[in-house]
Enzyme design. Structure first.
Site, PDB file in Angstrom:
ATOM      1  N   ARG A  18      -2.962  -5.614   2.953  1.00 23.27           N
ATOM      2  CA  ARG A  18      -4.353  -5.443   2.516  1.00 23.27           C
ATOM      3  C   ARG A  18      -5.128  -6.753   2.567  1.00 23.27           C
ATOM      4  NH1 ARG A  18      -3.922  -3.451  -3.193  1.00 23.27           N
ATOM      5  NH2 ARG A  18      -2.067  -4.725  -3.019  1.00 23.27           N
ATOM      6  N   ASN A  36      -3.996   0.730  -1.288  1.00 23.08           N
ATOM      7  CA  ASN A  36      -2.685   1.357  -1.141  1.00 23.08           C
ATOM      8  C   ASN A  36      -2.746   2.794  -1.628  1.00 23.08           C
ATOM      9  OD1 ASN A  36      -1.376  -0.935  -0.185  1.00 23.08           O
ATOM     10  ND2 ASN A  36      -0.602  -1.537  -2.180  1.00 23.08           N
TER      11      ASN A  36
END
Length: 91
Positions: A18, A36
């Site tokens: 990320r 996520n």
């Protein structure tokens, strides 16, 4: 302007995926967010000019994280959304 939702599967959690996605987005000027999912995948909502989005998607497909491995990438066109930056979010 192109707006997409990417669902990324593979080794994409616990490897800095990320944060490195955010670095790629910031470098290219892509706006949106990444988070996520409970199933181990990562979702990205991103928008930018067509050519820049093509470059962004290509970099995500290769995995921005050296320890990551993308095994599946689905792309869904979505309506334009309001964003002023690219951010890592938590759900």
């Amino acid at each position: 302007m192109r707006s997409v939702r990417l669902t990324v599967k593979g080794r994409v959690q616990g490897v800095g995926f990320r944060y490195l996605t955010k670095m790629v987005a910031d470098r290219l000027g892509v706006l949106g967010r990444v988070w996520n999912e409970a199933d181990g995948s990562v979702t990205i909502e991103a928008q930018g000019p067509e050519k820049i989005m093509a470059d962004f998607i290509a970099e995500i497909r290769k995995s921005p994280s050296p320890q990551g491995k993308v095994t599946s990438l689905s792309i869904e066109e979505i309506p334009a959304f309001s964003a002023t930056r690219f951010q890592v979010t938590y759900r």
